[in-house]
Design an enzyme around this catalytic site. Structure first.
Site, short mmCIF file in Angstrom:
data_model
loop_
_atom_site.label_atom_id
_atom_site.label_comp_id
_atom_site.label_asym_id
_atom_site.label_seq_id
_atom_site.Cartn_x
_atom_site.Cartn_y
_atom_site.Cartn_z
N ARG A 14 1.56 44.38 -2.34
CA ARG A 14 1.47 45.77 -1.89
C ARG A 14 2.24 46.67 -2.86
NH1 ARG A 14 6.16 46.99 1.65
NH2 ARG A 14 7.46 45.14 1.73
N GLY A 55 -7.93 35.08 -11.78
CA GLY A 55 -6.54 34.84 -11.43
C GLY A 55 -6.43 34.41 -9.99
N TYR A 153 21.82 48.72 -4.64
CA TYR A 153 20.51 48.89 -5.29
C TYR A 153 20.67 49.49 -6.69
CZ TYR A 153 15.63 50.53 -5.73
OH TYR A 153 14.34 50.78 -6.15
N LYS A 157 19.68 48.11 -10.53
CA LYS A 157 18.75 48.81 -11.42
C LYS A 157 19.43 49.21 -12.74
CE LYS A 157 15.26 48.38 -8.60
NZ LYS A 157 14.14 47.52 -8.93
N ILE A 186 8.07 57.28 -5.80
CA ILE A 186 6.66 56.85 -5.80
C ILE A 186 6.21 56.59 -4.36
CG2 ILE A 186 5.02 55.15 -6.73
CD1 ILE A 186 6.46 56.73 -8.97
P1 NAP Z 1 7.46 47.92 -1.60
O1 NAP Z 1 6.19 48.65 -1.29
O2 NAP Z 1 8.54 47.82 -0.58
O3 NAP Z 1 7.06 46.44 -2.13
C1 NAP Z 1 8.06 45.55 -2.52
C2 NAP Z 1 7.40 44.26 -2.95
O4 NAP Z 1 8.44 43.34 -3.32
C3 NAP Z 1 6.61 43.60 -1.82
O5 NAP Z 1 5.50 42.95 -2.35
C4 NAP Z 1 7.62 42.60 -1.28
O6 NAP Z 1 7.05 41.52 -0.56
C5 NAP Z 1 8.22 42.14 -2.58
N1 NAP Z 1 9.43 41.37 -2.35
C6 NAP Z 1 10.60 41.79 -1.80
N2 NAP Z 1 11.46 40.77 -1.71
C7 NAP Z 1 10.83 39.68 -2.22
C8 NAP Z 1 11.19 38.31 -2.39
N3 NAP Z 1 12.39 37.84 -2.03
N4 NAP Z 1 10.29 37.48 -2.96
C9 NAP Z 1 9.07 37.93 -3.33
N5 NAP Z 1 8.66 39.20 -3.18
C10 NAP Z 1 9.54 40.06 -2.62
O7 NAP Z 1 8.17 48.55 -2.86
P2 NAP Z 1 7.56 49.30 -4.16
O8 NAP Z 1 7.80 50.73 -3.95
O9 NAP Z 1 6.21 48.80 -4.47
O10 NAP Z 1 8.63 48.78 -5.22
C11 NAP Z 1 8.29 47.92 -6.31
C12 NAP Z 1 9.42 47.98 -7.32
O11 NAP Z 1 9.60 49.32 -7.74
C13 NAP Z 1 10.78 47.53 -6.75
O12 NAP Z 1 11.50 46.83 -7.73
C14 NAP Z 1 11.47 48.85 -6.44
O13 NAP Z 1 12.87 48.75 -6.47
C15 NAP Z 1 10.94 49.72 -7.57
N6 NAP Z 1 11.04 51.16 -7.31
C16 NAP Z 1 10.24 51.77 -6.38
C17 NAP Z 1 10.37 53.15 -6.18
C18 NAP Z 1 9.52 53.91 -5.22
O14 NAP Z 1 9.69 55.15 -5.14
N7 NAP Z 1 8.61 53.31 -4.48
C19 NAP Z 1 11.32 53.87 -6.90
C20 NAP Z 1 12.11 53.21 -7.81
C21 NAP Z 1 11.96 51.86 -8.01
P3 NAP Z 1 6.85 41.57 1.06
O15 NAP Z 1 5.56 42.31 1.30
O16 NAP Z 1 6.81 40.13 1.44
O17 NAP Z 1 8.03 42.29 1.63
#
Ligand code: NAP
Length: 245
Positions: A14, A55, A153, A157, A186
């Site tokens: 996701r 894949g 967090y 980062k 995002i």
């Molecule tokens: P998200 O929608 O919460 O998705 C997080 C993903 O990480 C999910 O697929 C989740 O799996 C997976 N995950 C978490 N813990 C895990 C584990 N122990 N093993 C395997 N998978 C795991 O977050 P996102 O917004 O897409 O974020 C993706 C990356 O971007 C992250 O590193 C986040 O810190 C970074 N980021 C996001 C934003 C933003 O605004 N969204 C901003 C800055 C940085 P599950 O579905 O099983 O929980």
């Protein structure tokens, strides 16, 4: 070049990881999306089928040290060695430092930073043999700015930035690049946890006046994963609408 076209994306079920998987698939990569749950694997395989990519989804919790070698050998047996690793999986467990407990600190450090050490170490060995590779770590704007309530967090980062530069220096001579992409705000489940008034206040401080999309983030990752990005390493690219310049 087929042996250089296998990409692994952690947390691809996701959010940003899912869009990175779709973008790399459209660039012609064999995409391996990992998820820690069966449900997540179902989503990844559905996405791969929908877009007609090559894949598969593989179950892997980024905190699991023991099954990492078998994850790698499964991928190698099915598709060949991994040449692109996207360390995307991440969590938040926000709290003010004075209220933060050891678990909130350690869980975020383990998932967001220690996992990157382990995954990079596992997959970089084959990249060294290939004399080609791309490692892209997903950081965050708060790794550059800090953020109250996110000492855990933002430490991970910021740590990613130092890790990225150091590994880039170690493996550059093998034609492996290591970079990070730091998203701002995002639109994913992660930011959907925020209340509307918090979101509106944040949007006010973004010069482009809106949240970013996971696709916009994914396209930056696609560029860094491409052969065209061959002279960029140890770099961080901000994708944040101008929130931090
Ligand atoms: P998200 O929608 O919460 O998705 C997080 C993903 O990480 C999910 O697929 C989740 O799996 C997976 N995950 C978490 N813990 C895990 C584990 N122990 N093993 C395997 N998978 C795991 O977050 P996102 O917004 O897409 O974020 C993706 C990356 O971007 C992250 O590193 C986040 O810190 C970074 N980021 C996001 C934003 C933003 O605004 N969204 C901003 C800055 C940085 P599950 O579905 O099983 O929980």
């Amino acid at each position: 070049m087929t042996d250089l076209r296998v990409a692994v994306i952690t947390g691809a079920n996701r959010g940003i990881g899912k869009e990175i998987l779709k973008s790399l698939a459209s660039d012609g990569f064999v995409v391996i999306g990992t998820s820690r749950s069966q449900d997540g694997l179902g989503h990844i395989n559905e996405t791969i089928n929908d877009i007609g990519a090559k894949g598969c989804g593989l179950e892997y919790d980024v905190n699991d040290k023991d099954s990492l070698p078998s994850l790698n050998s499964t991928i190698k047996d099915k598709f060949g060695p991994v040449s692109v690793l996207i360390n995307n999986a991440g969590i938040t467990k926000d709290n003010l430092l004075i209220r933060m407990n050891e678990n909130e600190w350690n869980d975020v450090l383990d998932t967001n930073l220690n996992s990157i050490f382990r995954l990079s170490k596992e997959f970089v060995k084959d990249m060294m043999k290939l004399r080609y590779g791309r490692i892209i770590n997903i950081g965050s704007v708060v790794g550059l700015t800090g953020n109250a309530g996110q000492t855990n967090y933002s430490a991970t980062k910021s740590g990613i930035l130092g890790f990225t530069k150091s590994l880039a220096k170690e493996v550059g001579s093998r034609n492996i690049t290591v970079n990070s992409v730091s998203p701002g705000f995002i639109d994913t489940d992660m930011t959907n946890q925020l209340k509307d008034d918090q979101k509106n206040a944040l949007i006010q401080s973004i010069p482009l006046g809106r949240m970013g999309t996971a696709t916009e983030l994914a396209k930056t990752v696609s560029f860094l994963a491409s052969e065209e990005a061959s002279y960029i390493t140890g770099e961080n690219i901000n994708v944040n609408g101008g929130l931090y310049m």
